[in-house]
Design an enzyme around this catalytic site. Structure first.
Site, PDB file in Angstrom:
ATOM      1  N   GLU A  66     -22.521  14.652 -16.489  1.00 35.93           N
ATOM      2  CA  GLU A  66     -22.036  13.265 -16.592  1.00 35.93           C
ATOM      3  C   GLU A  66     -21.745  12.670 -15.215  1.00 35.93           C
ATOM      4  O   GLU A  66     -21.292  13.358 -14.316  1.00 35.93           O
ATOM      5  CB  GLU A  66     -20.757  13.207 -17.446  1.00 35.93           C
ATOM      6  CG  GLU A  66     -20.914  13.709 -18.862  1.00 35.93           C
ATOM      7  CD  GLU A  66     -21.917  12.907 -19.699  1.00 35.93           C
ATOM      8  OE1 GLU A  66     -22.351  11.823 -19.255  1.00 35.93           O
ATOM      9  OE2 GLU A  66     -22.275  13.383 -20.793  1.00 35.93           O
ATOM     10  N   GLY A  67     -21.955  11.380 -15.122  1.00 41.06           N
ATOM     11  CA  GLY A  67     -21.779  10.676 -13.854  1.00 41.06           C
ATOM     12  C   GLY A  67     -20.336  10.236 -13.614  1.00 41.06           C
ATOM     13  O   GLY A  67     -19.445  10.411 -14.460  1.00 41.06           O
ATOM     14  N   ASN A  69     -18.828   7.327 -13.476  1.00 40.74           N
ATOM     15  CA  ASN A  69     -18.137   6.273 -14.238  1.00 40.74           C
ATOM     16  C   ASN A  69     -17.868   6.632 -15.682  1.00 40.74           C
ATOM     17  O   ASN A  69     -16.938   6.092 -16.286  1.00 40.74           O
ATOM     18  CB  ASN A  69     -18.892   4.954 -14.094  1.00 40.74           C
ATOM     19  CG  ASN A  69     -18.679   4.399 -12.703  1.00 40.74           C
ATOM     20  OD1 ASN A  69     -17.582   3.958 -12.373  1.00 40.74           O
ATOM     21  ND2 ASN A  69     -19.693   4.497 -11.854  1.00 40.74           N
ATOM     22  N   HIS A 304     -25.504  -5.673 -10.135  1.00 39.73           N
ATOM     23  CA  HIS A 304     -25.640  -4.215 -10.075  1.00 39.73           C
ATOM     24  C   HIS A 304     -26.997  -3.870 -10.661  1.00 39.73           C
ATOM     25  O   HIS A 304     -27.245  -4.092 -11.851  1.00 39.73           O
ATOM     26  CB  HIS A 304     -24.540  -3.487 -10.862  1.00 39.73           C
ATOM     27  CG  HIS A 304     -24.817  -2.012 -10.929  1.00 39.73           C
ATOM     28  ND1 HIS A 304     -24.817  -1.296 -12.105  1.00 39.73           N
ATOM     29  CD2 HIS A 304     -25.158  -1.127  -9.941  1.00 39.73           C
ATOM     30  CE1 HIS A 304     -25.132  -0.041 -11.838  1.00 39.73           C
ATOM     31  NE2 HIS A 304     -25.339   0.090 -10.552  1.00 39.73           N
ATOM     32  N   ASP A 385     -18.963  -0.769  -3.308  1.00 42.02           N
ATOM     33  CA  ASP A 385     -19.947  -1.656  -3.966  1.00 42.02           C
ATOM     34  C   ASP A 385     -19.324  -2.310  -5.206  1.00 42.02           C
ATOM     35  O   ASP A 385     -19.472  -3.508  -5.440  1.00 42.02           O
ATOM     36  CB  ASP A 385     -21.170  -0.838  -4.414  1.00 42.02           C
ATOM     37  CG  ASP A 385     -22.296  -0.870  -3.377  1.00 42.02           C
ATOM     38  OD1 ASP A 385     -22.220  -1.682  -2.437  1.00 42.02           O
ATOM     39  OD2 ASP A 385     -23.247  -0.078  -3.525  1.00 42.02           O
ATOM     40  N   THR A 402     -22.728   2.665 -17.165  1.00 42.07           N
ATOM     41  CA  THR A 402     -21.258   2.713 -17.105  1.00 42.07           C
ATOM     42  C   THR A 402     -20.757   2.207 -15.752  1.00 42.07           C
ATOM     43  O   THR A 402     -19.614   1.772 -15.633  1.00 42.07           O
ATOM     44  CB  THR A 402     -20.719   4.147 -17.343  1.00 42.07           C
ATOM     45  OG1 THR A 402     -21.357   5.028 -16.428  1.00 42.07           O
ATOM     46  CG2 THR A 402     -20.969   4.617 -18.758  1.00 42.07           C
ATOM     47  N   PHE A 403     -21.617   2.250 -14.743  1.00 41.32           N
ATOM     48  CA  PHE A 403     -21.272   1.690 -13.427  1.00 41.32           C
ATOM     49  C   PHE A 403     -21.008   0.186 -13.590  1.00 41.32           C
ATOM     50  O   PHE A 403     -20.022  -0.345 -13.075  1.00 41.32           O
ATOM     51  CB  PHE A 403     -22.451   1.927 -12.474  1.00 41.32           C
ATOM     52  CG  PHE A 403     -22.165   1.675 -11.019  1.00 41.32           C
ATOM     53  CD1 PHE A 403     -21.975   2.729 -10.146  1.00 41.32           C
ATOM     54  CD2 PHE A 403     -22.121   0.384 -10.505  1.00 41.32           C
ATOM     55  CE1 PHE A 403     -21.727   2.516  -8.792  1.00 41.32           C
ATOM     56  CE2 PHE A 403     -21.879   0.161  -9.156  1.00 41.32           C
ATOM     57  CZ  PHE A 403     -21.685   1.223  -8.299  1.00 41.32           C
TER      58      PHE A 403
HETATM   59  O1  GFB Z   1     -21.690   6.061 -12.299  1.00 34.53           O
HETATM   60  P1  GFB Z   1     -22.691   6.526 -13.268  1.00 34.53           P
HETATM   61  O2  GFB Z   1     -22.202   7.447 -14.253  1.00 34.53           O
HETATM   62  O3  GFB Z   1     -23.377   5.289 -13.943  1.00 34.53           O
HETATM   63  O4  GFB Z   1     -23.825   7.235 -12.440  1.00 34.53           O
HETATM   64  P2  GFB Z   1     -24.497   5.164 -15.093  1.00 34.53           P
HETATM   65  C1  GFB Z   1     -24.611   6.591 -11.520  1.00 34.53           C
HETATM   66  C2  GFB Z   1     -24.297   7.036 -10.091  1.00 34.53           C
HETATM   67  O5  GFB Z   1     -25.379   6.594  -9.257  1.00 34.53           O
HETATM   68  C3  GFB Z   1     -23.036   6.418  -9.501  1.00 34.53           C
HETATM   69  C4  GFB Z   1     -24.878   6.001  -8.076  1.00 34.53           C
HETATM   70  O6  GFB Z   1     -21.861   7.108  -9.738  1.00 34.53           O
HETATM   71  C5  GFB Z   1     -23.390   6.341  -8.035  1.00 34.53           C
HETATM   72  O7  GFB Z   1     -23.215   7.582  -7.411  1.00 34.53           O
HETATM   73  N1  GFB Z   1     -25.029   4.549  -8.165  1.00 34.53           N
HETATM   74  C6  GFB Z   1     -25.517   3.815  -9.197  1.00 34.53           C
HETATM   75  C7  GFB Z   1     -24.707   3.691  -7.189  1.00 34.53           C
HETATM   76  N2  GFB Z   1     -25.512   2.503  -8.898  1.00 34.53           N
HETATM   77  C8  GFB Z   1     -25.004   2.394  -7.650  1.00 34.53           C
HETATM   78  C9  GFB Z   1     -24.727   1.289  -6.795  1.00 34.53           C
HETATM   79  O8  GFB Z   1     -24.926   0.129  -7.114  1.00 34.53           O
HETATM   80  N3  GFB Z   1     -24.180   1.574  -5.582  1.00 34.53           N
HETATM   81  C10 GFB Z   1     -23.904   2.847  -5.187  1.00 34.53           C
HETATM   82  N4  GFB Z   1     -23.373   3.027  -3.992  1.00 34.53           N
HETATM   83  N5  GFB Z   1     -24.171   3.920  -5.965  1.00 34.53           N
HETATM   84  C11 GFB Z   1     -25.521   7.370 -16.189  1.00 34.53           C
HETATM   85  C12 GFB Z   1     -25.056   8.750 -15.773  1.00 34.53           C
HETATM   86  O9  GFB Z   1     -25.288   6.527 -15.066  1.00 34.53           O
HETATM   87  O10 GFB Z   1     -26.893   7.343 -16.394  1.00 34.53           O
HETATM   88  C13 GFB Z   1     -25.558   9.811 -16.712  1.00 34.53           C
HETATM   89  O11 GFB Z   1     -23.655   8.817 -15.859  1.00 34.53           O
HETATM   90  C14 GFB Z   1     -27.052   9.689 -16.907  1.00 34.53           C
HETATM   91  O12 GFB Z   1     -25.270  11.063 -16.140  1.00 34.53           O
HETATM   92  C15 GFB Z   1     -27.393   8.275 -17.344  1.00 34.53           C
HETATM   93  O13 GFB Z   1     -27.720  10.003 -15.670  1.00 34.53           O
HETATM   94  C16 GFB Z   1     -28.884   8.092 -17.475  1.00 34.53           C
HETATM   95  O14 GFB Z   1     -23.899   5.006 -16.425  1.00 34.53           O
HETATM   96  O15 GFB Z   1     -25.351   4.067 -14.583  1.00 34.53           O
END
Ligand code: GFB
Length: 444
Positions: A66-67, A69, A304, A385, A402-403
């Protein structure tokens, strides 16, 4: 506590001021004593002053895949579980160190064992439920040992008769656990990169329900001093969208040092300050309750644009770069703005392509100086960001990310109108009027 005679004498003419100072001094002293008792190291059961209940510790972790957010979302579920547990016992939530996340790809730094204070305002968290860092837990208990490691899992047989019902049973582990007992009877495995850490006991718990389902289990079935709930994302929110949910969310503030960096960028490049944008941040989140629509935001649009694995897996929510650019240009014209801030995980080549599509407008993205990146790593840069996106006049996110969800929430907490916030790009596989993100208004 000694109060010197000369000090008392000097105060004669300002008696009221002295009295107030004295009361404050005594209060601070008592609080310090209380903290010392509560968190005294050494491993013995510590008692909180005036409270006969022993100190207990709740630790947790999330599925490694899991990421960042989604993990923040799981924090809220566990924090509110602790809120409920506090009605029964004297619990403290131990914050799981950050690290080894799939998306944190910078290889020139070691991104493990990161304390929460690097990314979040721990004092703010403490205003919701008592929390400590894992390093403090080690100091307090004397070693990196956890009494009970409880691994949450689903029911092997699925739902009963296809019906969903809340239930919970200790069961054999569905899969071979990666935590194994060694010759000394210690369960070893991944504990956030602390090789010395171990659990004294390990069990699997099948659960179907909200985090609060665990309350009787943690107060009656398990009486150990420290318990770790693993795969905590398996348990759902107790109060999604309600005031307690929002309290946990409001307490989950970004660290001030990261907000400051974002604020400096806003001021320097985007002509955006809290005073002009009407986005004041009060020291204590409990005192913040802005009227929806009171925030104006800086004179820029923020977007985003989630790429990387989203783009590679051809998710229908992902817009191609030309399509995203068309959407951005339309909005900039509509709002009579010139500047757009782009938060993205896209490679530089894609950002450059996007800039070509947005010719004629001012395009900004945050490129951290080496010192900032080294110190705050990929997680810190992601937060900067998000913070800049949270202050734009208008925001467009990526569907299902979730970001983006966390930015929607942040903007609401600053007082933005939902219409200026809950927007997203329509993916190439979706109609032009694709369904907008669901709005979850803040409940105070
Ligand atoms: O945060 P997150 O769970 O969002 O995972 P999702 C995406 C990660 O990618 C972030 C990087 O924590 C950052 O490390 N990232 C994404 C970014 N967008 C940005 C941005 O605009 N700026 C910066 N600096 N970094 C889910 C994942 O991602 O997507 C799951 O949690 C799975 O594991 C799924 O991969 C497909 O909800 O977008």
């Amino acid at each position: 506590m000694a109060v010197s005679a000369s000090w008392t004498w000097t105060c004669k003419s300002v008696r009221i001021v002295c009295l107030v100072l004295l009361i404050i001094t005594i209060q601070v002293h008592c609080e310090t004593v209380q903290d010392e008792l509560l968190f005294a190291p050494g491993g013995q059961l510590n008692m909180k002053m005036g409270q006969a209940k022993p100190q207990r510790f709740l630790l947790y972790d999330v599925n490694p895949g899991e990421g960042f957010n989604l993990r923040r979302d799981v924090y809220m579920r566990i924090a509110n579980l602790v809120k409920r547990l506090l009605e029964k016992d004297n619990w403290v939530l131990v914050l799981p160190p950050w690290g080894r996340l799939y998306h944190w790809k910078s290889r020139n730094m070691q991104q493990i064992r990161i304390p929460w204070s690097t990314f979040f305002d721990v004092e703010s968290l403490n205003r919701h439920v008592p929390v400590i860092e894992f390093e403090d837990y080690i100091k307090i208990t004397g070693e990196a040992a956890i009494d009970e490691h409880v691994y949450l899992q689903s029911y092997k047989e699925g739902w009963t008769d296809g019906k969903w019902e809340e239930r919970m049973h200790e069961r054999e582990c569905n899969d071979q656990p990666t935590y194994q007992k060694n010759g000394e009877g210690k369960y070893r495995g991944w504990y956030w990169g602390y090789s010395e850490a171990y659990a004294r006991n390990f069990r699997c718990l099948s659960i179907q329900g909200v985090a609060g389902t665990l309350v009787p289990y943690l107060t009656k079935n398990i009486t150990a001093r420290s318990v770790m709930i693993d795969r905590a994302e398996t348990a759902l929110h107790d109060t999604f969208g309600r005031s307690l949910y929002w309290e946990a969310r409001r307490s989950l503030r970004f660290a001030k040092h990261l907000r400051d960096i974002g604020d400096e960028f806003r001021k320097t490049y985007l002509d955006s300050t809290d005073a002009k944008d009407k986005t004041p941040v009060l020291e204590d989140w409990r005192e913040m309750k802005p009227t929806p629509g009171s925030a104006v935001g800086g004179p820029y649009i923020a977007v985003h644009l989630r790429r990387q694995d989203y783009a590679r897996s051809n998710r229908k929510e992902v817009a191609s770069l030309p399509k995203a650019a068309t959407h951005i240009k339309k909005k900039l014209k509509e709002l009579k703005l010139k500047k757009v801030f782009i938060a993205t995980d896209a490679p530089v080549s894609e950002i450059d392509q996007l800039k070509v599509h947005l010719k004629g407008f001012e395009v900004y993205n945050y490129i951290p100086p080496r010192t900032v990146h080294d110190k705050f790593m990929d997680g810190g840069v992601a937060i900067i960001d998000q913070w800049i996106c949270a202050h734009a006049r208008y925001f467009i996110g990526t569907g299902q990310s979730t970001f983006s969800f966390r930015i929607y929430e942040e903007r609401q907490l600053l007082g933005f109108d939902t219409k200026m916030t809950y927007n997203r790009f329509c993916g190439d596989g979706e109609p032009k009027d694709c369904e907008p993100p669901s709005v979850w208004p803040v409940v105070y």
